[in-house]
Design an enzyme around this catalytic site. Sequence first.
Site, PDB file in Angstrom:
ATOM      1  N   TYR A  83       0.859  -1.189   0.000  1.00 35.10           N
ATOM      2  CA  TYR A  83       0.000   0.000   0.000  1.00 35.10           C
ATOM      3  C   TYR A  83       0.895   1.238   0.000  1.00 35.10           C
ATOM      4  O   TYR A  83       1.864   1.296  -0.737  1.00 35.10           O
ATOM      5  CB  TYR A  83      -0.975  -0.059   1.181  1.00 35.10           C
ATOM      6  N   LYS A 119     -20.452 -20.280 -10.238  1.00 32.70           N
ATOM      7  CA  LYS A 119     -19.744 -20.155 -11.516  1.00 32.70           C
ATOM      8  C   LYS A 119     -18.301 -19.726 -11.257  1.00 32.70           C
ATOM      9  O   LYS A 119     -17.366 -20.208 -11.914  1.00 32.70           O
ATOM     10  CB  LYS A 119     -20.457 -19.127 -12.397  1.00 32.70           C
TER      11      LYS A 119
END
Length: 767
Positions: free
Chosen positions: A40, A95
């Site tokens: 970060y 899925k």
Amino acid sequence: MANNKLHDDALAYHSQGRPGKIEVVPTKPHSSQRDLSLAYSPGVAEPCLEIEKDPQTAYDYTSKGNLVAVISNGTAVLGLGDIGAMAGKPVMEGKGLLFKIFAGIDVFDIEVNEKDPEKFIEVVKAISPTFGGINLEDIKAPECFEIEERLKNELDIPIMHDDQHGTAIISACGLLNALELNGKKIEDIRIVVNGAGAAANSCTQLYIALGAKPENIVMLDSKGVINTSRTDLNDRKKPFATTRNISTLEEAVKDADMFLGLSVADVLTPEMLQSMNSDPIVFALANPNPEISYELAMASREDIIFATGRSDYPNQINNVLGFPYIFRGALDVQATCINEEMKVATVYALAELTKKAVPDVVNAAYSIKKLSFGRDYIIPKPLDPRLLTTVAPAVAKAAMESGIARKPITDWEQYDHKLRDLMGLDNKMIRRLFEMARQNPKRVVFSETNHLNMLKAAERAYAEGICKPVLLGNEEKISKMAKENQISLEGIEIVNLRHDREEERRLRYAEILAQKRKRQGMTFDEAAEKMFERNYFGMMMVETGDADAMITGVFSKYADTTSIAKEVIGIRDGLNHIGAMHIVNTKKGVLFLADTLFNRHPDTEALIDIARLANATVKFFAHDPVIAMISYSNFGADSVGSPASVHKVVETLHERYPDLVVDGEMQVNYALNKELRDKKYPFTRLQGKEVNTLVFPNLSSANSAYKLLRETGTSDIIGPIQMGLNKPVHILDVETSVRDIVNMVAVAVIDAIVEENIQTNNLTRIE
């Protein structure tokens, strides 16, 4: 009761533990302050600035290149219809799970609460920079056509509405192979398409792209034949209107060569089927019940080639054969779209794969029903381990040849290795085992059915169709336990081995065992007494052929059970020891660990047997064994104790079995770190090879290794797999979970099928 059970099990599956089916996992170190400063602020600014200068570098510095969005508005969810975006979320997560387990693709599922196509398109376009590809899912027709077309035209990443194109691609593979078997050409055949939705539209277009002539195609919707005399046709149906003066399905199928059903159950009658041309091709894909049942179709004609969308019949048209691998290939070359060339390449790749010999482990499992190209095998099995390495490269090459690949592949051998690394073992191996076991389920004895886990496992194994369970025990006690725990015993056999009605069988078994063990001091009376014990009786069922395999060990001490197995079943010729193996799926790949259960302090000959058994077992699971003999020192550095013993074992193996790919003794880090090993010890027989099999010097180290991996949650594990007995008797670890028992039942069934093949063909397991 069955429906209530499914309801409860499904809700528990999705809610227990961590709710849902997918999670995000960090891929970079994050334990130190420096790691976080790179992940970060301030370090993250550097890749941001690079991407600002060149957006294409997002593929280098972020997960974009392996990230697909599964996006739906919930207007056509499975067979549930328009249930809304939120209600469709479990399907979209599912899925995503399929993308991950079959092709290693990460997924965010995005449920968009918007039915207006224009607004839906704007939402998807706005979030598209996040993703390397977009899988549109469960969007109703005709909106799905406009949405897909607009997004394909306005975005530069692979986009596919799988409900349309998946069925088209897989059925086209089946059609080409069926035509080859029938000696017909696609440009000559007459095709009837019953259904006019998204899938029917896409199937017909793809068939035309493969050579079918539009004038030979008749499409029907709910009102009958789509012909030029109708005035109610929308722009999606008009291109398929026939000039023939017919209006009913009965008229359409007369003399047709192919029927493609994407409609509702039971609309195709035997009389209609009989009116079709010789060697008809019938793809009845309505779910869950096809346009004509498999049994009725088979009884109507002998010359038919038949396919459905169901897994319990031959030739399943299953979209999972396509979409994971299509997106894999498209992502790996950073394709700007999924075009017709890539779809056609998938069709031909699947069709060719069907004609190839199936892997050894599948051939062995299908020894009774040979799985080879023919009327009952025109489409690959969904669990074929070669799909990833076959379809993804075909798609990538088609993208490159059609000029839409932004990052062409130059080293295809390296790409093949990358795909093989993605294949792994984890649940894919289990799924393949289940698929094979269902083709030829065997009688499996569950000896310890007074243990709740064993009883639950028997119920689940029967429901999965992988075996015919035989429960040993008192019927009343078993039934009471089952009722208290809502376990269905319907269709499951119970044998009360201590009941008077089993006396004849007990005496027969006793006579056989006493005869077998007479030189080891066993009398008939002693053998008869032992037949009241579950493990003796169950193993005699397997020994005599009254059953094919047995599962035990959740109560019994493995040392006691092993002793009985050696008495009743016996050790294979050429061996003096048995062993156990655990298969572990790790981030480094598949590892086979031995001996994890039986031999406490193996001597030289025991370790030699274990290595040979491990070699044969790894081959059984369709891997090429590369074996490291493990110790706490490397290649003669320590000349006493365990290292010296293992050193002697390796010398003997090299001398007696020069074809074995084995070396040692070596520490685990040298076994698993090829670069480290090759640099320091370039002389080994493992030079340049990735070790996948670890043989430990004693039970303590082997058992501790697999349990450490299991309890830290870093790996999926299958085992213990028995190695060395004459017949399939698998001895579990105490308190094995229901899931692990069911997995081992699948292994036991495959083991029994292979054993049957060995006996029939006079083969040997040990090489």
